[in-house]
Design an enzyme around this catalytic site. Structure first.
Site, PDB file in Angstrom:
ATOM      1  N   ALA A 141       0.845  -1.190   0.000  1.00 57.16           N
ATOM      2  CA  ALA A 141       0.000   0.000   0.000  1.00 57.16           C
ATOM      3  C   ALA A 141       0.880   1.240   0.000  1.00 57.16           C
ATOM      4  O   ALA A 141       2.056   1.204   0.389  1.00 57.16           O
ATOM      5  CB  ALA A 141      -0.908   0.002   1.223  1.00 57.16           C
ATOM      6  N   ASP A 195      -3.697   8.104  15.956  1.00 60.33           N
ATOM      7  CA  ASP A 195      -4.307   7.837  14.643  1.00 60.33           C
ATOM      8  C   ASP A 195      -5.116   6.543  14.695  1.00 60.33           C
ATOM      9  O   ASP A 195      -4.949   5.667  13.850  1.00 60.33           O
ATOM     10  CB  ASP A 195      -3.221   7.769  13.578  1.00 60.33           C
ATOM     11  CG  ASP A 195      -3.794   7.955  12.165  1.00 60.33           C
ATOM     12  OD1 ASP A 195      -4.924   8.473  12.055  1.00 60.33           O
ATOM     13  OD2 ASP A 195      -3.124   7.581  11.197  1.00 60.33           O
TER      14      ASP A 195
END
Length: 643
Positions: free
Chosen positions: A25, A141
Site C-alpha cells: 500500500a 491515529d
C-alpha cells in the site's frame, strides 16, 4: 497488492538485509512493502518513508525515537516493530507482517457489525492502546485502517508512534487531517495537542462506526467535519440503529465526551467498561438483532445505514408490480369452491389457535414469576452485597475461587455466571467470582534511591507505595532506601502496598574488648576517620579496645572522627616475647575480603584461608560487611560477616 514491479524499490535489498518483494500500500507518509529478511529468513513488512519526510531531519529524529518506543511495547495485539534504519535516502521501519485484512475491509464488506462482534474487536484494540498508554505512548491515529485482522480472526493495532512522529514534521498537515479528521478529538482540532484521552475519543468514534456503519460527524469538507467535532456531541448509536443496547450508547457517549476529563482516563479504563458491557450481552444478541432486521421487521433496517450488497440481497423486499405475469387459473366448479371455502375456514381457525397459544406462552414467559434476570450492576459490587441482593431475589449463590482482575477492586465481584442481565429461572444458581486485587506486577529495585524517588518509581510501575520504616545500616547512607517489602523481583498486586525500609544512617558499633586492629579496620570500612591512642592497663588483654568515642549506638556518618583507646602490649624484640602470658608468635595470615559475595561462597573462602566464620545479621543474600576486613589475623581466629 501491487506486484507489477514498476516500483523502483521492488527487487532491491535495503541495508544488505531486507529484499523488497512487492508493494502492499501507499499512504500519505510512507509506502509499505512485503520483504524478506535475508539474515533471519522470514517475511516482514517494511514501511519506507516518503522522500520529502525523510529529508526533514527533525521528523527523522522524532520518527526514530517513536520507533524505539513502539518496539518496546510487548503486547500480542500490537504489530511488532523489529528494526529501524536507513539506506541512502530511504528511511525505513521493519515490522511484523500480518497476513489478513484491515478492519476497514471487514466493515466495508459487512456494512456494520453486531454489538457483541464490535465489542469483541474493541477489546484487543483497547488492550493494545492500553499497553501503549502505560508506556507513555499516544497513538494519535486510531481508525479501522490501522487495525489488522489476522487470518485466524485476531485483531492487531499498527502504526504505534508514527502518528506522533508526524506532528514533528515541518511540512503541512493537510494530508494527515483529511485522512483522520473523522476520528479527531476536539482538543486535537483546537490546539493540535493530544494525550491518551484523545485515543479514547478516537476509539469511541470507531465503536460508533462499527455498530452503525458510518462516522458520527459528516460534512462536505474536512473543515466542516472538524467543526462538528468541536461544536456537536456524538449521538447515541441507537438513534441510527434502534435496538442497540443502552449500555453501548453510554460507552460511546462517555468515550466521545467533548471534555477529556469526562472520558475514561485511558484505554485501560475504557477496556474495563467495554468488557463489562460485552459480558452482559447474551451470546445470541447479534443473531436476535439480525433476525429482527429480516423481512417482516423492516423498520429496523430502514433506520440503519445501507448494508453490503450480499447482506442486502437477503433482506430486499419484492414489489408485486415487478413480478412476471402468470397464466390465469382454470375456472373451478361450485363443489370445488365450497371445499375451498371450508378448507380456508379451517386453516384460519388453526392459525388463530396457534397464534393464541404462542401469545399466551409469550405473556406467561414475560409476566409469570418463574423467571428473573441477573442484575446488570452485579459486577463491581462487594461480594456480600451481591449475595444479599441475589438471595433476596430468590436465587441461590455460590462463590468461586477469587481471581486477579484489573477491572474491579479487591473483594468486589469480578464476574458472574450467568452474566449480568442474563435471564434465569427462580431458584437457579448464580456463581460469583470475587476479585483478589489487580494483577500482580514485579517490584522494581529501588535500593539507594530517596524515599520520594522510590515512591515515584513504584507508582510508574503501577504499584502502590506503602509506609516507610527506618533501620540502621552500615553501608547505606541516611535517608536512602535499603530494601522493599516485598523484596525487589517479587510480584505484588497494586491493591497491596509496597513498604520501604529507609536507612537511618550508620550507628557506632560496640568495639570494647575487640582486637584493636580489627576494630580499626572495621571503622575504616565504614568510611570513618579513625584515631588510635594507646595506653597500658593491667588486667585487660593486650591489643584490645579499652574505650571508644563516640560510644556504641551513636549515629555517625562518613568522615566522622572516631577515637579508639587500645591496651598497649609490653613486648620485646618486635613483639616475639610479651608479658601477661600473651605470646606474639602466633601465625598471622592475610584476611580475604568477601564483601559482595553470597554468604555460602564467603564462608567457604574464609574457611579455606584458615579462619572460623561467624554470621551476624543476615537481611539479604550477600555479605555487606566483615570484621576484621583486610590486614592479617591469627590462624583459626574468628571472622564475622553480616548482610
Amino acid at each position: 497488492m501491487d506486484t507489477t514491479g514498476t516500483d523502483p524499490l521492488v527487487g532491491r535489498v535495503l541495508d544488505g538485509r531486507y529484499r523488497i518483494e512487492s508493494r502492499i500500500a501507499r499512504g500519505g507518509m510512507a509506502t509499505v512493502y512485503v520483504a524478506r529478511d535475508i539474515r533471519l529468513d522470514r517475511t516482514v513488512a517494511v514501511k519506507v518513508m516518503h522522500a520529502g519526510l525523510a529529508a526533514d531531519d527533525q521528523f527523522v529524529r522524532r520518527f526514530i525515537g517513536e520507533a524505539k518506543a513502539a518496539a518496546a511495547l510487548s503486547n500480542p495485539n500490537v504489530v511488532a516493530v523489529y528494526d529501524q534504519g536507513s539506506d541512502g535516502e530511504h528511511v525505513y521501519l521493519v515490522m511484523e507482517y500480518v497476513r489478513g485484512r484491515t478492519l476497514r475491509d471487514l466493515l466495508s464488506e459487512q456494512g456494520r457489525l453486531g454489538p457483541r462482534a464490535a465489542l469483541e474487536i474493541m477489546q484487543p484494540v483497547l488492550a493494545a492502546l492500553g499497553a501503549a498508554h502505560r508506556a507513555g505512548l499516544v497513538h494519535r491515529d486510531v481508525k479501522p485502517e490501522n487495525v489488522l485482522i489476522t487470518e485466524d480472526g485476531r485483531a492487531k493495532v499498527a502504526d504505534f508512534g508514527l502518528a506522533r512522529a508526524e506532528t514533528a514534521s515541518g511540512m503541512t498537515k493537510t494530508g494527515m487531517i483529511i485522512g483522520t479528521v473523522g476520528y479527531l478529538a476536539p482538543e486535537q482540532v483546537l490546539s493540535g495537542t493530544a494525550d491518551v484521552r484523545s485515543d479514547v475519543y478516537a476509539a469511541g468514534t470507531m465503536l460508533f462506526e462499527l455498530v452503525t456503519g458510518r462516522l458520527p460527524h459528516q460534512g462536505d469538507t474536512p473543515l466542516a467535519v472538524a467543526y462538528k467535532h468541536v461544536n456537536e456531541t456524538v449521538p447515541p448509536p441507537s438513534t441510527l440503529v434502534p435496538g442497540l443496547p443502552h449500555r453501548l450508547d453510554s460507552l460511546v457517549t462517555r468515550a466521545t465526551a467533548k471534555d477529556p476529563a469526562h472520558r475514561p482516563q485511558d484505554a485501560n479504563a475504557f477496556l474495563a467498561e467495554v468488557a463489562e458491557v460485552h459480558a452482559g450481552l447474551p451470546r445470541d444478541f447479534d443473531q436476535r438483532m439480525h433476525h429482527a432486521a429480516e423481512p417482516g421487521h423492516t423498520a429496523v433496517m430502514r433506520s440503519g445505514p445501507p448494508m453490503a450488497a450480499a447482506e442486502g440481497s437477503r433482506t430486499r423486499m419484492l414489489d408485486a408490480r415487478t413480478l412476471p405475469p402468470q397464466a390465469a387459473p382454470p375456472p373451478r366448479s361450485g363443489a370445488d369452491r365450497a371445499v375451498g371455502a371450508l378448507t380456508g375456514r379451517y386453516v384460519l381457525i388453526a392459525i388463530g389457535a396457534v397464534a393464541a397459544v404462542i401469545l399466551g406462552w409469550a405473556v406467561w414467559y414475560q409476566t409469570s414469576g418463574q423467571y428473573d434476570h441477573v442484575p446488570e450492576q452485579i459486577i463491581g459490587m462487594r461480594v456480600a452485597d451481591a449475595r444479599d441482593k441475589l438471595e433476596g431475589g430468590g436465587l441461590d449463590v455460590q462463590v468461586a475461587a477469587p481471581v486477579f482482575s484489573d477491572r474491579v477492586r479487591k473483594g468486589e465481584v469480578a464476574a458472574s455466571d450467568p452474566g449480568p442481565g442474563a435471564r434465569i429461572t427462580q431458584g437457579a444458581t448464580v456463581t460469583l467470582t470475587p476479585s483478589k486485587g489487580r494483577v500482580p506486577r514485579e517490584v522494581p529495585d529501588v535500593s539507594g534511591k530517596s524515599a520520594a524517588e522510590a515512591k515515584q518509581i513504584l507508582q510508574d510501575k503501577g504499584l502502590t507505595p506503602g509506609g516507610v520504616s527506618t533501620a540502621a545500616s552500615q553501608s547505606v547512607a541516611k535517608g536512602l532506601v535499603m530494601r522493599t517489602d516485598p523484596p525487589a523481583g517479587e510480584k505484588q498486586s497494586p491493591d497491596e502496598p509496597v513498604r520501604l525500609v529507609v536507612s537511618s544512617g550508620m550507628s557506632m558499633p560496640s568495639l570494647l574488648g575487640r582486637n584493636g586492629q580489627e576494630a580499626e579496620n572495621r571503622l575504616r570500612s565504614m568510611g570513618l576517620d579513625v584515631k588510635v591512642e594507646r595506653r597500658r592497663e593491667k588486667g585487660k588483654p593486650p591489643g584490645t579496645v579499652l574505650s571508644q568515642d563516640p560510644r556504641a549506638g551513636t549515629g555517625v556518618s562518613r568522615g566522622t572522627r572516631v577515637t579508639l583507646v587500645v591496651n598497649e602490649r609490653n613486648c620485646l624484640i618486635g613483639g616475639f616475647f610479651c608479658d601477661d602470658g600473651d605470646r606474639g608468635d602466633g601465625e598471622q595470615i592475610p584476611v580475604p575480603t568477601v564483601i559482595g559475595q553470597p554468604f555460602d561462597q564467603a564462608r567457604k573462602a574464609l574457611k579455606a584461608s584458615g579462619f572460623k566464620v561467624k554470621i551476624g545479621s543476615k537481611v539479604g543474600n550477600r555479605v555487606v560487611g566483615q570484621n576484621p576486613i583486610g590486614g592479617s589475623a591469627p590462624r583459626d581466629s574468628e571472622v564475622t560477616i553480616w548482610g
